[in-house]
Design a protein around this motif. Structure first.
Motif, mmCIF file in Angstrom:
data_model
loop_
_atom_site.group_PDB
_atom_site.id
_atom_site.type_symbol
_atom_site.label_atom_id
_atom_site.label_comp_id
_atom_site.label_asym_id
_atom_site.label_seq_id
_atom_site.Cartn_x
_atom_site.Cartn_y
_atom_site.Cartn_z
ATOM 1 N N VAL A 52 0.853 -1.180 0.000
ATOM 2 C CA VAL A 52 0.000 0.000 0.000
ATOM 3 C C VAL A 52 0.894 1.237 0.000
ATOM 4 O O VAL A 52 1.768 1.370 0.868
ATOM 5 C CB VAL A 52 -0.936 0.025 1.234
ATOM 6 C CG1 VAL A 52 -1.783 1.292 1.238
ATOM 7 C CG2 VAL A 52 -1.812 -1.219 1.272
ATOM 8 N N VAL A 53 0.670 2.110 -0.969
ATOM 9 C CA VAL A 53 1.362 3.391 -1.027
ATOM 10 C C VAL A 53 0.436 4.429 -0.395
ATOM 11 O O VAL A 53 -0.646 4.685 -0.904
ATOM 12 C CB VAL A 53 1.691 3.789 -2.487
ATOM 13 C CG1 VAL A 53 2.349 5.174 -2.525
ATOM 14 C CG2 VAL A 53 2.587 2.741 -3.145
ATOM 15 N N VAL A 54 0.859 4.981 0.738
ATOM 16 C CA VAL A 54 0.091 6.021 1.416
ATOM 17 C C VAL A 54 0.501 7.348 0.782
ATOM 18 O O VAL A 54 1.643 7.771 0.904
ATOM 19 C CB VAL A 54 0.359 6.027 2.935
ATOM 20 C CG1 VAL A 54 -0.474 7.097 3.625
ATOM 21 C CG2 VAL A 54 0.076 4.656 3.535
ATOM 22 N N MET A 55 -0.444 7.955 0.046
ATOM 23 C CA MET A 55 -0.133 9.127 -0.766
ATOM 24 C C MET A 55 -0.926 10.350 -0.331
ATOM 25 O O MET A 55 -1.914 10.220 0.386
ATOM 26 C CB MET A 55 -0.412 8.828 -2.238
ATOM 27 C CG MET A 55 -1.885 8.536 -2.524
ATOM 28 S SD MET A 55 -2.339 8.547 -4.278
ATOM 29 C CE MET A 55 -2.448 10.302 -4.614
ATOM 30 N N LEU A 79 -3.484 4.485 -1.080
ATOM 31 C CA LEU A 79 -4.330 5.050 -0.046
ATOM 32 C C LEU A 79 -4.096 6.552 -0.090
ATOM 33 O O LEU A 79 -3.047 7.042 0.342
ATOM 34 C CB LEU A 79 -3.973 4.498 1.339
ATOM 35 C CG LEU A 79 -4.614 5.211 2.523
ATOM 36 C CD1 LEU A 79 -6.135 5.122 2.469
ATOM 37 C CD2 LEU A 79 -4.077 4.651 3.831
ATOM 38 N N HIS A 80 -5.047 7.289 -0.671
ATOM 39 C CA HIS A 80 -4.921 8.733 -0.812
ATOM 40 C C HIS A 80 -5.504 9.409 0.411
ATOM 41 O O HIS A 80 -6.715 9.378 0.626
ATOM 42 C CB HIS A 80 -5.640 9.193 -2.089
ATOM 43 C CG HIS A 80 -5.529 10.657 -2.338
ATOM 44 N ND1 HIS A 80 -6.222 11.277 -3.334
ATOM 45 C CD2 HIS A 80 -4.818 11.637 -1.719
ATOM 46 C CE1 HIS A 80 -5.946 12.566 -3.329
ATOM 47 N NE2 HIS A 80 -5.101 12.810 -2.352
ATOM 48 N N LEU A 81 -4.645 10.021 1.211
ATOM 49 C CA LEU A 81 -5.093 10.775 2.377
ATOM 50 C C LEU A 81 -5.480 12.171 1.910
ATOM 51 O O LEU A 81 -4.673 12.883 1.319
ATOM 52 C CB LEU A 81 -3.980 10.843 3.431
ATOM 53 C CG LEU A 81 -3.535 9.498 3.999
ATOM 54 C CD1 LEU A 81 -2.426 9.695 5.024
ATOM 55 C CD2 LEU A 81 -4.696 8.724 4.599
ATOM 56 N N THR A 82 -6.728 12.544 2.154
ATOM 57 C CA THR A 82 -7.254 13.808 1.649
ATOM 58 C C THR A 82 -7.736 14.693 2.795
ATOM 59 O O THR A 82 -8.108 14.199 3.859
ATOM 60 C CB THR A 82 -8.440 13.572 0.687
ATOM 61 O OG1 THR A 82 -9.512 12.965 1.413
ATOM 62 C CG2 THR A 82 -8.043 12.675 -0.463
ATOM 63 N N GLY A 83 -7.742 15.973 2.537
ATOM 64 C CA GLY A 83 -8.242 16.922 3.518
ATOM 65 C C GLY A 83 -8.220 18.320 2.937
ATOM 66 O O GLY A 83 -7.606 18.556 1.901
ATOM 67 N N ASP A 84 -8.867 19.241 3.629
ATOM 68 C CA ASP A 84 -8.894 20.598 3.088
ATOM 69 C C ASP A 84 -7.596 21.335 3.413
ATOM 70 O O ASP A 84 -6.879 21.002 4.350
ATOM 71 C CB ASP A 84 -10.141 21.369 3.539
ATOM 72 C CG ASP A 84 -10.166 21.715 5.015
ATOM 73 O OD1 ASP A 84 -9.150 22.221 5.537
ATOM 74 O OD2 ASP A 84 -11.208 21.497 5.653
ATOM 75 N N ARG A 85 -7.319 22.345 2.612
ATOM 76 C CA ARG A 85 -6.063 23.101 2.675
ATOM 77 C C ARG A 85 -5.838 23.700 4.063
ATOM 78 O O ARG A 85 -4.722 23.692 4.593
ATOM 79 C CB ARG A 85 -6.099 24.180 1.584
ATOM 80 C CG ARG A 85 -5.096 25.321 1.723
ATOM 81 C CD ARG A 85 -3.696 24.862 1.411
ATOM 82 N NE ARG A 85 -2.703 25.897 1.382
ATOM 83 C CZ ARG A 85 -2.060 26.388 2.458
ATOM 84 N NH1 ARG A 85 -2.371 25.997 3.669
ATOM 85 N NH2 ARG A 85 -1.114 27.270 2.316
ATOM 86 N N ARG A 141 -10.494 3.837 9.193
ATOM 87 C CA ARG A 141 -11.216 4.091 7.941
ATOM 88 C C ARG A 141 -10.437 3.549 6.749
ATOM 89 O O ARG A 141 -11.021 3.009 5.802
ATOM 90 C CB ARG A 141 -11.488 5.589 7.764
ATOM 91 C CG ARG A 141 -12.552 6.119 8.704
ATOM 92 C CD ARG A 141 -13.082 7.488 8.286
ATOM 93 N NE ARG A 141 -12.067 8.516 8.176
ATOM 94 C CZ ARG A 141 -11.681 9.334 9.156
ATOM 95 N NH1 ARG A 141 -12.232 9.223 10.359
ATOM 96 N NH2 ARG A 141 -10.774 10.257 8.952
ATOM 97 N N ALA A 142 -9.117 3.681 6.803
ATOM 98 C CA ALA A 142 -8.277 3.183 5.706
ATOM 99 C C ALA A 142 -8.374 1.665 5.588
ATOM 100 O O ALA A 142 -8.558 1.129 4.493
ATOM 101 C CB ALA A 142 -6.827 3.612 5.917
#
Length: 169
Positions: free
Chosen positions: A7-10, A102-108, A159-160
């Motif tokens: 898994v690449v955590v990106m 695994l794309h970790l996302t969030g607001d700026r 969650r991941a």
């Protein structure tokens, strides 16, 4: 997950790749590799001085991570790597075709606050905008999932793991 994947955590800087990556690896019972450690000293110096990397700087770094992922094929592993562009992920997949992202996302705003609070990291907050400008979300044809980074590292990891279950064999 029953079948070991790499898994690449990106994601952009400050999303928690270095925090969530080891937690995910521990949960999955596989080794973790810190993607920043694959950078050359020249890349680190460039970023520390506030200069974004160019693709030519990234190719050897991505190749090293791809080599590590290839070596873990069938045995599993977790590695952190920003992997912001599709071309970067394609390069990783060329080396290790079965990697999951695994794309970790969030607001700026949230990510900027987290970056400002961390100590001892060479990546300055000033480069965050260039990271968001470069980011290309996962395509529907890319093996991976996006997970929001709100909450604690443990909640993000839970969650991941739940999201990655769809790739179980």
């Amino acid at each position: 997950m029953s079948t070991p994947h790499v898994v690449v955590v990106m994601g952009v800087a400050g999303t928690g790749k270095t925090t969530v990556g080891p937690l995910l690896a521990g949960t999955l019972g596989v080794p973790y590799a810190e993607g920043d450690e694959f950078h050359s000293s020249e890349n680190v110096a460039k970023m520390a001085s506030g200069v974004p990397l160019e693709d030519a700087d990234r190719w050897p770094w991505l190749d090293s991570i791809g080599e590590w992922a290839h070596g873990r094929a069938g045995r599993g592993g977790v590695v952190s790597c920003s992997a912001l562009k599709r071309a970067y992920r394609d390069r990783l997949r060329a080396a290790a075709p079965d990697v999951l992202f695994l794309h970790l996302t969030g607001d700026r705003e949230l990510i900027g606050r987290r970056m400002a609070a961390r100590k001892g990291h060479y990546m300055p907050t000033a480069l965050l905008d260039s990271q968001f400008a470069t980011l290309q979300d996962l395509g529907e044809d890319e093996a991976g999932v996006a997970v929001d980074v709100s909450g604690t590292p443990e909640e993000i990891t839970e969650r991941a793991v739940a999201a990655l279950r769809r790739f179980e064999n």
